[in-house]
Design an enzyme around this catalytic site. Structure first.
Site, mmCIF file in Angstrom:
data_model
loop_
_atom_site.group_PDB
_atom_site.id
_atom_site.type_symbol
_atom_site.label_atom_id
_atom_site.label_comp_id
_atom_site.label_asym_id
_atom_site.label_seq_id
_atom_site.Cartn_x
_atom_site.Cartn_y
_atom_site.Cartn_z
ATOM 1 N N ALA A 95 3.939 3.891 1.058
ATOM 2 C CA ALA A 95 4.586 4.328 2.310
ATOM 3 C C ALA A 95 5.695 3.323 2.662
ATOM 4 O O ALA A 95 5.766 2.802 3.780
ATOM 5 C CB ALA A 95 3.575 4.477 3.446
ATOM 6 N N LEU A 96 6.525 3.070 1.674
ATOM 7 C CA LEU A 96 7.499 1.978 1.790
ATOM 8 C C LEU A 96 8.530 2.256 2.882
ATOM 9 O O LEU A 96 8.960 3.385 3.069
ATOM 10 C CB LEU A 96 8.217 1.771 0.450
ATOM 11 C CG LEU A 96 7.318 1.417 -0.734
ATOM 12 C CD1 LEU A 96 8.175 1.167 -1.976
ATOM 13 C CD2 LEU A 96 6.436 0.206 -0.443
ATOM 14 N N HIS A 97 8.899 1.208 3.578
ATOM 15 C CA HIS A 97 9.950 1.282 4.596
ATOM 16 C C HIS A 97 10.893 0.106 4.367
ATOM 17 O O HIS A 97 10.693 -0.707 3.448
ATOM 18 C CB HIS A 97 9.360 1.288 6.006
ATOM 19 C CG HIS A 97 8.392 0.175 6.260
ATOM 20 N ND1 HIS A 97 8.773 -1.150 6.308
ATOM 21 C CD2 HIS A 97 7.049 0.189 6.446
ATOM 22 C CE1 HIS A 97 7.717 -1.890 6.535
ATOM 23 N NE2 HIS A 97 6.639 -1.108 6.607
ATOM 24 N N HIS A 113 9.504 -3.356 3.636
ATOM 25 C CA HIS A 113 9.079 -3.603 2.251
ATOM 26 C C HIS A 113 10.291 -3.853 1.344
ATOM 27 O O HIS A 113 10.261 -4.719 0.465
ATOM 28 C CB HIS A 113 8.360 -2.373 1.682
ATOM 29 C CG HIS A 113 7.045 -2.061 2.295
ATOM 30 N ND1 HIS A 113 6.816 -0.927 3.032
ATOM 31 C CD2 HIS A 113 5.854 -2.719 2.260
ATOM 32 C CE1 HIS A 113 5.555 -0.888 3.417
ATOM 33 N NE2 HIS A 113 4.947 -1.966 2.975
ATOM 34 N N SER A 145 6.584 -0.667 10.271
ATOM 35 C CA SER A 145 5.225 -0.532 9.774
ATOM 36 C C SER A 145 5.050 0.883 9.258
ATOM 37 O O SER A 145 5.618 1.827 9.833
ATOM 38 C CB SER A 145 4.233 -0.786 10.918
ATOM 39 O OG SER A 145 2.954 -0.275 10.581
ATOM 40 N N GLN A 167 -2.848 -12.144 8.202
ATOM 41 C CA GLN A 167 -2.988 -11.900 6.755
ATOM 42 C C GLN A 167 -2.291 -13.017 5.967
ATOM 43 O O GLN A 167 -2.821 -13.503 4.969
ATOM 44 C CB GLN A 167 -2.398 -10.537 6.407
ATOM 45 C CG GLN A 167 -2.264 -10.278 4.915
ATOM 46 C CD GLN A 167 -1.887 -8.842 4.601
ATOM 47 O OE1 GLN A 167 -2.720 -7.964 4.692
ATOM 48 N NE2 GLN A 167 -0.643 -8.599 4.233
ATOM 49 N N ARG A 186 2.579 2.559 9.649
ATOM 50 C CA ARG A 186 1.838 3.324 10.657
ATOM 51 C C ARG A 186 2.733 3.817 11.798
ATOM 52 O O ARG A 186 2.282 4.626 12.605
ATOM 53 C CB ARG A 186 0.680 2.493 11.216
ATOM 54 C CG ARG A 186 -0.423 2.260 10.188
ATOM 55 C CD ARG A 186 -1.633 1.554 10.777
ATOM 56 N NE ARG A 186 -2.774 1.580 9.878
ATOM 57 C CZ ARG A 186 -3.150 0.583 9.082
ATOM 58 N NH1 ARG A 186 -2.464 -0.542 9.063
ATOM 59 N NH2 ARG A 186 -4.206 0.706 8.297
ATOM 60 N N GLY A 242 5.227 -10.129 4.297
ATOM 61 C CA GLY A 242 5.923 -10.023 5.579
ATOM 62 C C GLY A 242 5.125 -10.702 6.676
ATOM 63 O O GLY A 242 3.897 -10.597 6.731
ATOM 64 N N MET A 272 0.846 -1.192 0.000
ATOM 65 C CA MET A 272 0.000 0.000 0.000
ATOM 66 C C MET A 272 0.885 1.247 0.000
ATOM 67 O O MET A 272 0.463 2.326 0.421
ATOM 68 C CB MET A 272 -0.933 -0.013 1.211
ATOM 69 C CG MET A 272 -1.844 -1.245 1.223
ATOM 70 S SD MET A 272 -3.382 -1.002 2.112
ATOM 71 C CE MET A 272 -2.779 -0.644 3.748
HETATM 72 O O1 PAF Z 1 -0.072 -5.849 3.652
HETATM 73 C C1 PAF Z 1 -0.486 -4.938 2.899
HETATM 74 O O2 PAF Z 1 0.194 -3.939 2.638
HETATM 75 C C2 PAF Z 1 -1.882 -5.050 2.294
HETATM 76 O O3 PAF Z 1 -2.747 -5.673 3.180
HETATM 77 C C3 PAF Z 1 -1.888 -5.728 0.929
HETATM 78 C C4 PAF Z 1 -1.399 -7.173 1.025
HETATM 79 C C5 PAF Z 1 -1.011 -4.951 -0.038
HETATM 80 C C6 PAF Z 1 -3.306 -5.757 0.355
HETATM 81 O O4 PAF Z 1 -3.821 -4.478 0.175
#
Ligand code: PAF
Length: 269
Positions: A25-27, A30, A177, A145, A179, A139, A23
């Site tokens: 906002a890479l850290h 990621h 994260s 998830q 967040r 991750g 989504m």
């Molecule tokens: O983990 C995330 O960033 C999100 O839940 C994902 C897997 C990209 C789905 O929107």
């Protein structure tokens, strides 16, 4: 780095294509997924899509950090080949079909964030159809998830290999994260106690395999620091069912607010 806005531009890869859905906002966490994808696969694609359907009505969809330009620079710096940037209209114009993964979605995050995993499973399912990936990387910080996606891929026969990558942490233990940037300096200073106390629980289980007293003590210690714990539980790592006694391979999962920021973490014991 090639930017892809319409998934029809993707061609079937000749070799392997590793995929890291994000989504934005890479850290560093990621980037680690992307590096792992790069070392395992011939080419790597990421997606950046802040998926509205996985946010609840009182959650942070509108203020979720959007840092696209920087994200693309970072992705390029670790050798990502394709960045897929769908828009909400293209993703959801006609979607009345949803993917619900029963059982493993029900508790924990599913209880505190109703509808969250339907949003996640549906968007990941769509992304898996749109990006012709052979492999996908997630991750372990989002432990439930991972379990939901594993079930979905198994149950619906997606032809993709899944890779689960260990949580990337700050030097003081806080799980990375997007967040974390919401944390005030004071809350940031308290936040590493979450992971410290998970580790302490593991040590306690080795002396006393009964889950309840260990959890009760940990919740009380977390509350003392100002955390508002939503759940802290030892669960079966596949089914996410709660356990009453410690067993090797089980996972301790936690969600707690510190200030206005909701943190999740886990440790497999
Ligand atoms: O983990 C995330 O960033 C999100 O839940 C994902 C897997 C990209 C789905 O929107």
């Amino acid at each position: 780095l090639r930017i892809v806005r319409d998934f029809r531009e993707f061609e079937r890869p000749a070799g392997t294509l590793g995929f890291v859905p994000t989504m934005g906002a890479l850290h560093e966490g990621h980037l680690e997924l992307m590096r792992r994808a790069k070392s395992a696969c011939d080419e790597v694609a990421i997606s950046i899509f802040v998926n509205p359907t996985q946010f609840g009505p009182n959650e942070d969809f509108s203020k979720y950090p959007r840092t696209e330009e920087r994200d693309l620079e970072l992705a390029e710096s670790v050798g990502v080949d394709f960045a897929y940037l769908p828009n909400v209209e293209s993703m959801y114009a006609r979607t009345t079909t949803r993917i619900e993964v029963d059982g493993v979605s029900a508790r924990w995050e599913g209880e505190f964030r109703p509808g969250h995993f339907t949003g996640v499973a549906t968007v990941v399912g769509k992304l898996f159809h749109r990006v012709p990936a052979t492999d996908a990387f997630f991750g372990k910080k989002d432990f439930q998830q991972c379990a939901v996606i594993r079930r979905m891929v198994d149950d619906l026969d997606f032809p993709i290999r899944l890779h689960w990558i260990d949580t990337y942490r700050e030097s003081d233990g806080l799980a990375m994260s997007s967040r974390n940037r919401y944390l005030s300096p004071k809350d940031r200073a308290i936040s590493p106690h979450l992971y410290r106390i998970l580790n302490k629980c593991v040590e306690m289980f080795l002396r006393n395999p009964e889950v309840y007293p260990v959890i009760a003590e940990a919740v009380s210690e977390l509350s003392g620091y100002g955390f508002r714990v939503q759940y802290l539980a030892l669960v079966d790592s596949e089914s996410l069912d709660p356990l009453t006694h410690y067993e090797p391979g089980a996972t301790l999962i936690v969600a707690a607010f510190i200030g206005n920021t909701r943190l999740i973490d886990n440790i497999t014991v």
